[in-house]
Design an enzyme around this catalytic site. Structure first.
Site, PDB file in Angstrom:
ATOM      1  N   HIS A  84       0.839  -1.207   0.000  1.00 13.98           N
ATOM      2  CA  HIS A  84       0.000   0.000   0.000  1.00 13.98           C
ATOM      3  C   HIS A  84       0.873   1.255   0.000  1.00 13.98           C
ATOM      4  O   HIS A  84       2.053   1.215   0.332  1.00 13.98           O
ATOM      5  CB  HIS A  84      -0.929   0.008   1.212  1.00 13.98           C
ATOM      6  CG  HIS A  84      -0.171  -0.167   2.492  1.00 13.98           C
ATOM      7  ND1 HIS A  84       0.587   0.836   3.036  1.00 13.98           N
ATOM      8  CD2 HIS A  84      -0.016  -1.243   3.287  1.00 13.98           C
ATOM      9  CE1 HIS A  84       1.161   0.387   4.121  1.00 13.98           C
ATOM     10  NE2 HIS A  84       0.828  -0.876   4.300  1.00 13.98           N
ATOM     11  N   ASP A 342       3.878  -4.996   3.386  1.00 13.76           N
ATOM     12  CA  ASP A 342       5.347  -5.117   3.386  1.00 13.76           C
ATOM     13  C   ASP A 342       5.828  -6.504   3.797  1.00 13.76           C
ATOM     14  O   ASP A 342       6.675  -7.113   3.145  1.00 13.76           O
ATOM     15  CB  ASP A 342       5.970  -4.037   4.303  1.00 13.76           C
ATOM     16  CG  ASP A 342       5.311  -3.946   5.683  1.00 13.76           C
ATOM     17  OD1 ASP A 342       4.390  -4.738   5.982  1.00 13.76           O
ATOM     18  OD2 ASP A 342       5.729  -3.067   6.468  1.00 13.76           O
TER      19      ASP A 342
END
Ligand SMILES: *[C@@H]1O[C@H](CO)[C@@H](O)[C@H](O)[C@H]1NC(C)=O
Ligand SMILES: *[C@@H]1O[C@H](CO)[C@@H](O)[C@H](O)[C@H]1NC(C)=O
Ligand SMILES: *[C@@H]1O[C@H](CO)[C@@H](O)[C@H](O)[C@H]1NC(C)=O
Ligand SMILES: *[C@@H]1O[C@H](CO)[C@@H](O)[C@H](O)[C@H]1NC(C)=O
Ligand SMILES: *[C@@H]1O[C@H](CO)[C@@H](O)[C@H](O)[C@H]1NC(C)=O
Ligand SMILES: *[C@@H]1O[C@H](CO)[C@@H](O)[C@H](O)[C@H]1NC(C)=O
Ligand SMILES: *[C@@H]1O[C@H](CO)[C@@H](O)[C@H](O)[C@H]1NC(C)=O
Ligand SMILES: *[C@@H]1O[C@H](CO)[C@@H](O)[C@H](O)[C@H]1NC(C)=O
Length: 483
Positions: A84, A342
């Protein structure tokens, strides 16, 4: 006329005498003394490289290999997984940030001095509780903007792979966390423009453990190698130095190393919201270097090569994308855009051996040079792009299919496979290499046989556009606990 200008005029007159207008040398008309290639390369320091994955995106520092496909090649398939965009701190971090800020303000100081003088006017940047965890929408690095821009940039780069003539639905895949879904949508709007609504089918994949291997966010329930991760310290000597400095400059203040860590943590996110932070200059370069290293350690031991089980986690995506590459664009499709977190992408890098150091990261000193710097690996908006290249023969390389790995827009060659065009790896060698090195997720992580054993959603996706936009019927997952 100044001497420099007359020298320029002299050079121009001399060249014009020997060159016709149409093929005159390209330096004509330029400032002769403006150095065309940057020579500064000073300490190479940028704050963006020392706040781990908490702050604004920056490209990976490259090895100097051109980003465009080599002359003899064209990309015929692209497979990307993207994190994101820039976001606010998570709700779960708000408590720690507020505790550090409370400690400052409860000291009762009315006038701040020294490095903290800016506190006389500074205000915290999260205006409403509802913003925690969301992408930012203000400032030059705001997550919504950078994500849309990335989509539009990839349209220029990969738009030729979108077959508009046959108007087939283009699937995209996102894990189901709110900010990740919003990222997928913004990127899709950037890439497909006016056609996003009608051409795309956004597939939302559950982040639950029940998905087994059929997931963008697989979980290794059998991981028993978390000891170092569980015991990482935030109270480092470099942070105690900062605490001591602030406390001396402002009597009555009683900050410690942990408080400094959370103040630095908080200020990294301020860049995502405001683009600047007065806090950045309150700390020294060395203090930021150490802060960045806490983030390297965090990813290395908690979601990277420092925990051997994460190679198995990352092999789910590495293995399934290998199948896509071998099937090629005609059988599998040309465009695979995926969105997750991540800690879902760093395991893939570990599985592929990208950026993995040869020795475990030390806890008491920063290794130089270090291959494992999260600011260079997984900033906000970080992404791993696999390119399948269709190449003509050159005098040095054969006609055929090759693979290149691009991490945050830098081409990363494989140490053991780089003799294709542009330091790429032939698909057959890439396949052989991965088949040898990838562990088996389901057996290493002891995934129950009742759960999905393979990633299949790239082949059996839904063709509906009902998740392309926010609706009252479907609200993405917002972080409550579930399995
Ligand atoms: C490869 O060669 C074919 C035939 O000459 C040509 O049409 C194509 O554009 C070439 N591809 C690249 C990437 O140069
Ligand atoms: C894309 O959108 C434009 C504008 O609405 C439309 O003219 C075009 O036909 C669309 N293309 C496809 C493949 O849907
Ligand atoms: C493409 O297909 C979608 C539905 O799949 C439709 O809504 C759209 O109008 C089509 N566009 C064109 C140009 O045919
Ligand atoms: C972790 O589990 C494996 C078996 O899956 C075992 O061989 C290993 O000794 C265990 N390690 C620890 C630290 O418990
Ligand atoms: C955790 O780290 C501290 C030092 O930071 C060390 O003293 C302690 O032994 C470690 N505990 C474990 C279980 O490794
Ligand atoms: C720093 O102070 C906070 C509370 O003010 C405390 O929770 C934390 O454990 C302290 N850190 C150290 C290293 O003592
Ligand atoms: C890799 O993927 C293929 C097909 O997608 C599957 O048949 C194979 O079992 C997978 N291997 C592992 C180790 O998961
Ligand atoms: C497709 O839709 C069905 C029914 O809503 C759902 O069960 C399935 O998980 C979806 N598959 C994907 C890949 O989104």
């Amino acid at each position: 006329m100044a001497p420099l200008a007359s020298l320029g005029a002299l050079l121009m007159a001399a060249s014009v005498a020997v060159a016709s207008y149409s093929n005159r040398p390209s330096y004509i008309g330029r400032d002769t003394f403006a150095a065309p290639y940057d020579q500064s390369f000073q300490e190479g320091y940028s704050i963006l490289k020392h706040i781990g994955g908490l702050g604004p995106y920056s490209n990976r520092m490259s090895f100097g290999i051109g980003r465009d496909p080599p002359d003899s090649c064209a990309v015929d398939q692209v497979i990307m997984i993207r994190r994101h965009g820039e976001r606010y701190p998570q709700g779960s971090d708000a408590g720690k940030i507020n505790a550090a800020l409370d400690k400052l303000y409860s000291s009762g100081k009315t006038e701040w001095k020294g490095d903290l003088t800016f506190l006389n006017w500074w205000k915290y940047y999260v205006d409403s509780e509802g913003l925690y965890g969301l992408e930012t929408e203000t400032g030059p690095y705001n997550g919504l903007l950078t994500t849309y821009k990335h989509g539009a940039e990839y349209r220029v780069r990969y738009g030729h792979l979108w077959d508009q003539k046959h108007n087939k639905t283009v699937p995209m895949w996102t894990s189901e966390f709110e900010r990740v879904v919003q990222t997928a949508r913004k990127f899709g709007e950037g890439f497909f423009g006016w056609n996003y609504t009608n051409s795309v089918s956004l597939n939302v994949i559950s982040e639950g453990v029940k998905m087994g291997a059929n997931s963008l966010t697989p979980v290794c329930t059998a991981d028993n190698s978390t000891k170092t991760c569980d015991n990482l310290s935030h109270d480092l000597p470099a942070f105690r130095v900062a605490a001591d400095r602030f406390n001396k400059q402002n009597s009555g203040l009683n900050l410690n190393g942990t408080d400094i860590f959370y103040l630095m943590f908080m200020s990294a996110f301020e860049l995502n919201v405001r683009g600047y932070s007065d806090w950045i200059d309150a700390f020294t370069l060395d203090e930021w270097k150490w802060f960045g290293y806490t983030q390297d350690l965090q990813f290395y031991y908690c979601a990277g090569p420092g925990d051997p089980f994460y190679k198995a986690v990352g092999s789910v995506y590495a293995n399934a994308s290998l199948t896509l590459l071998n099937q090629g664009p005609k059988k599998a499709g040309p465009i695979f855009f995926n969105f997750a977190h991540d800690t879902n992408i760093t395991p893939i890098l570990a599985a592929l051996g990208i950026a993995s150091p040869s020795e475990d990261l030390p806890l008491d000193k920063i290794p130089f040079p270090s291959t494992y710097e999260i600011g260079n690996i997984m900033p906000m908006g970080g992404h791993l792009t696999l390119e399948r290249l269709s190449c003509n023969a050159t005098v040095a390389t054969e006609k055929g299919t090759y693979v290149r790995v691009v991490l945050n827009e830098a081409v990363v060659p494989f140490t053991s496979c780089q003799d294709g065009p542009g330091f790429s790896c032939s698909l057959s060698d890439y396949t052989e290499m991965l088949n040898k090195m990838l562990p088996d997720f389901t057996s290493e992580c002891k995934i129950k046989s009742s759960l999905p054993q393979h990633l299949s959603f790239w082949w059996d996706y839904n063709k509906t556009s009902e998740y392309n936009h926010q609706t009252a019927e479907y609200i993405p997952y917002q972080g409550h606990h579930f399995v």
